[in-house]
Design an enzyme around this catalytic site. Structure first.
Site, short mmCIF file in Angstrom:
data_model
loop_
_atom_site.label_atom_id
_atom_site.label_comp_id
_atom_site.label_asym_id
_atom_site.label_seq_id
_atom_site.Cartn_x
_atom_site.Cartn_y
_atom_site.Cartn_z
N TRP A 174 12.21 -78.83 4.75
CA TRP A 174 13.06 -78.43 5.86
C TRP A 174 12.61 -79.02 7.21
O TRP A 174 12.81 -78.42 8.26
CB TRP A 174 13.14 -76.89 5.95
N ASP A 216 49.07 -71.13 -2.25
CA ASP A 216 49.18 -69.91 -1.46
C ASP A 216 49.70 -70.21 -0.05
O ASP A 216 49.39 -71.26 0.53
CB ASP A 216 47.80 -69.24 -1.36
N LYS A 251 20.91 -78.63 3.31
CA LYS A 251 21.85 -78.52 4.43
C LYS A 251 21.86 -79.84 5.17
O LYS A 251 21.01 -80.70 4.96
CB LYS A 251 21.46 -77.38 5.38
N GLU A 301 54.25 -70.33 -3.36
CA GLU A 301 54.43 -69.01 -2.77
C GLU A 301 55.06 -69.20 -1.39
O GLU A 301 54.38 -69.48 -0.42
CB GLU A 301 53.08 -68.28 -2.64
#
Length: 730
Positions: free
Chosen positions: A96, A345, A128, A399
């Site tokens: 890190w 959706d 990350k 939808e």
């Protein structure tokens, strides 16, 4: 010259497409220019993305370029962050340390770093990317990360981590022989996390072991899974997506999800995923919002990029890089997980700049206006084209609450390309009726809502879905039975309210399924009348899982009346499959008797008769059949195994007779008890000839036997009425 010829060919295709949709729906003739704009914008976007000869499949490969990939000598990691100042890869691999592994900037806002050695990154390592902007270091989840997990620290704080997903042994699929359902999908809508009895978050593998067999046994041929894309807040129902290329870690790993899909395929079940490209979670650390420091990287600028009703971010569908991201996302899920289709959706929110909020779409003018997001129309058309290019048999369900014309027509007919529209008006109708006395139900309104559709448009019908099951609303059965469902569901317990609830629950689901629909959907547990709503663990309910589960024991207990509803649901699906009831073809209105609460229609060689009247049974209901013939009841909701009273005898042959008092030549007279539905099947020509000739070895009932059976049914009805009176007194 070549450009002129190409443009001329496009204009010819465009005019042919417009003529095709006008031929289907002449009401669109006043909006020819708007249809032209639709086609022109689509062509502009297509050329911008693909050039002259490129394909959507070749274009939608962002997941093969960006993210983490092995090379011959090690690893490469690429990211798209056009407005960022600097990017650094950090994680377990370098303890890190913030600045030891910088990415260098390429063209078009791309960033890249190569790591030498195959062990430079390892499966399962936390990762990350640190993005510098606004004079600060911001830790982000890589955009194309395939696994994201939650870490809870000793002080109670929560962090989300990207995970290197590169298992030593790739998942081995076993579904090479599977053939997905393309027509007549009978869809079981499910949420993996709440699929078990225990008050925990269920896993993909538990779903395979416990829930998939129930779906198969219930007779459904497709499962539609909610909340599969990574979302940080469990109670969002999966609609606040943070990481579009990651399987939700709430339920397991990417391989666990592959195992679920593979297992479903081996059971003969298609798998559709609830796809959320209509918006994204606003979170900036674990989500894609402001990944490079700007809202405009993925979303519309300013207020237009924020959905106030959903507290989320709205994509900029006119931006080529955003379309590349979303189209690649579609291809990734199809390729990596062998999905058979998507339910898109929130399409209404995409199609209109005001997201359709508060708009009553009561005229065609509202579909073609400055409020229409023409870039979203183009994106959706490209998305459906890509999916069908990659997998022609894939099923795409829209939808949309607005009723946008052309939504379920192919692009060559000026359509957007979906296969089915979710019939959102049907559950709305039933919920509205639940709040009124069934004496006041309008048979014409019910029939109109169930049968209305745009020309050549296919619908997925459903009586209730997940929206109706959420806290704040009620399932249909709970609307009908309310608190009585807690106290009077034993088969030995007579209760008028429960009898009414069971009778109407069956009729509502059966008429929803059989009125010319092209497919049918049920939400998990509603087939047996699950008595309670869904409420996810959250602060307002003290993080309780009590309502975030499914009480399967209610259905499995043969001493409870829930088993009646489960058996009826299974048998009604069997009838639909055996008689090939999907689609509007063959659907014919026969008669509605509003005052008697009677609906009669034909589908192919079947007659469907419904008596919604709360009290009145009809000993001699007469209605036209439009053709001469003989019929026998093959299915009815009053069977005792469905919680009924066996008032309908099924071995009678009903023969048509002249009906001089109305404008049809032939009709039937039969006994129809209150709150029941029945299906009569026309006898074959051979059976009818045998009946006409009175052949002794047929199973045709004689007139005397028929009359005796009718008398028996009338006596049974009288006894039932007396029993109901006693219940009401009690």
């Amino acid at each position: 010259m070549a450009n002129d010829l190409s443009h001329k060919r496009f204009e010819e295709r465009r005019e042919a497409a417009i003529e095709a949709i006008l031929d289907i729906d002449p009401w669109l003739s006043n909006y020819r220019n708007d249809l032209k704009l639709r086609m022109d914008n689509l062509e502009t976007k297509r050329r911008l993305l693909l050039g002259k000869e490129g394909t959507l499949s070749d274009f939608a490969n962002g997941h093969h370029y960006y993210g983490f990939h092995r090379t011959e000598t090690g690893w490469v990691y690429r990211e798209w962050a056009p407005s960022a100042h600097l990017l650094f890869l950090v994680g377990d691999f370098n303890n890190w340390q913030r600045y030891t592994h910088p990415l260098h900037r390429n063209e078009h806002g791309d960033w890249e770093i190569r790591l030498e050695g195959h062990d430079a990154l390892k499966h399962g390592q936390r990762i990350k990317v640190m993005v510098q902007y606004d004079y600060g270091d911001h830790f982000k989840i890589p955009l194309y990360c395939h696994r994201v997990v939650q870490e809870v620290h000793a002080d109670g704080s929560i962090d989300w981590m990207g995970i290197i997903w590169d298992p030593e042994t790739p998942y081995e699929w076993h579904d090479a022989d599977f053939r997905p359902v393309k027509t007549a999908p009978l869809i079981y809508e499910a949420h993996v996390g709440i699929a078990q009895e225990e008050g925990v978050i269920s896993s993909f593998r538990q779903f395979v072991e416990f829930t998939l067999p129930k779906i198969k046994e219930a007779g459904y041929n497709a499962v539609q899974l909610m909340a599969i894309m990574q979302h940080p807040y469990y109670a969002s129902f999966g609609y606040h997506v943070s990481n579009f290329f990651a399987v939700s870690s709430w339920f397991g790993t990417p391989d666990d999800f592959k195992y679920l899909v593979d297992s479903a395929h081996q059971m003969g079940l298609s798998v559709y995923m609830d796809l959320v490209h209509s918006h994204a979670v606003k979170n900036t650390e674990e989500g894609i919002n402001q990944f490079d420091g700007t809202q405009e990287q993925f979303f519309l600028p300013g207020d237009a990029g924020y959905h106030t009703a959903w507290d989320s971010m709205c994509f900029d569908y006119g931006k080529p890089a955003v379309m590349h991201f979303l189209l690649s996302n579609l291809k990734y899920w199809l390729e990596e997980f062998h999905l058979d289709g998507f339910r898109f959706d929130g399409i209404t929110s995409m199609l209109f700049n005001d997201h359709g909020l508060g708009t009553n779409f009561d005229s065609y003018a509202k579909y073609f206006s400055m409020n229409t997001n023409i870039d979203a129309v183009s994106y959706l058309t490209l998305a459906t084209s890509l999916v069908h290019e990659l997998k022609p048999e894939a099923v795409l369900i829209a939808e949309d609450m607005s009723g946008m014309p052309g939504l379920c027509l192919p692009p060559e007919e000026c359509g957007i390309g979906f296969d089915y529209r979710l019939a959102l008006g049907i559950p709305d109708l039933w919920i509205k009726l639940m709040q009124t006395d069934d004496h006041d139900w309008s048979m014409h309104k019910i029939y109109f809502e169930l049968t209305t559709r745009r020309p050549k448009e296919k619908k997925i019908a459903y009586a209730e879905g997940h929206d109706q099951a959420l806290v704040g609303d009620k399932t249909l059965f709970f609307w009908l039975a309310d608190e009585q469902a807690y106290w009077h569901m034993r088969k030995s317990d007579d209760n008028y309210i429960i009898d009414r609830a069971i009778a109407l629950h069956k009729m509502i689901r059966f008429i929803t399924l059989t009125t010319g629909q092209d497919g049918y959907l049920n939400f998990m547990g509603n087939e047996f009348g699950h008595p309670e709503w869904i409420d996810f663990p959250r602060q307002e309910n003290d993080w309780s899982f009590h309502y975030a589960r499914r009480q399967w024991h209610l259905m499995l207990d043969e001493d409870l009346k829930y088993s009646y509803l489960a058996r009826f649901d299974r048998d009604m699906l069997d009838i639909a499959k055996q008689e090939k009831l999907a689609g509007a073809q063959g659907m014919q209105y026969i008669r509605i008797y509003e005052d008697r609460k009677i609906i009669v229609y034909r589908k192919n060689n079947l007659l469907f008769v419904y008596n919604f009247h709360p009290e009145n049974s009809y000993e001699s209901l007469r209605f036209p059949t439009n053709e001469k013939g003989a019929y026998r009841v093959i299915f009815n909701s009053d069977r005792s195994e469905y919680g009924g009273f066996d008032r309908i005898v099924e071995d009678i042959v009903y023969r048509t007779e002249p009906m001089d008092d109305i404008d049809w030549d032939e009709g039937l007279t039969l006994y129809v008890p209150s709150r029941t539905c029945l299906v009569l099947k026309k006898l074959s020509d051979k059976e009818t000839r045998a009946l006409d000739l009175n052949v002794e070895d047929t199973d045709v009932t004689t007139a005397e036997e028929e009359q005796a059976a009718v008398d028996q049914m009338v006596r049974a009805e009288q006894m039932a009425r007396e029993a109901l009176k006693e219940k009401k007194k009690g």
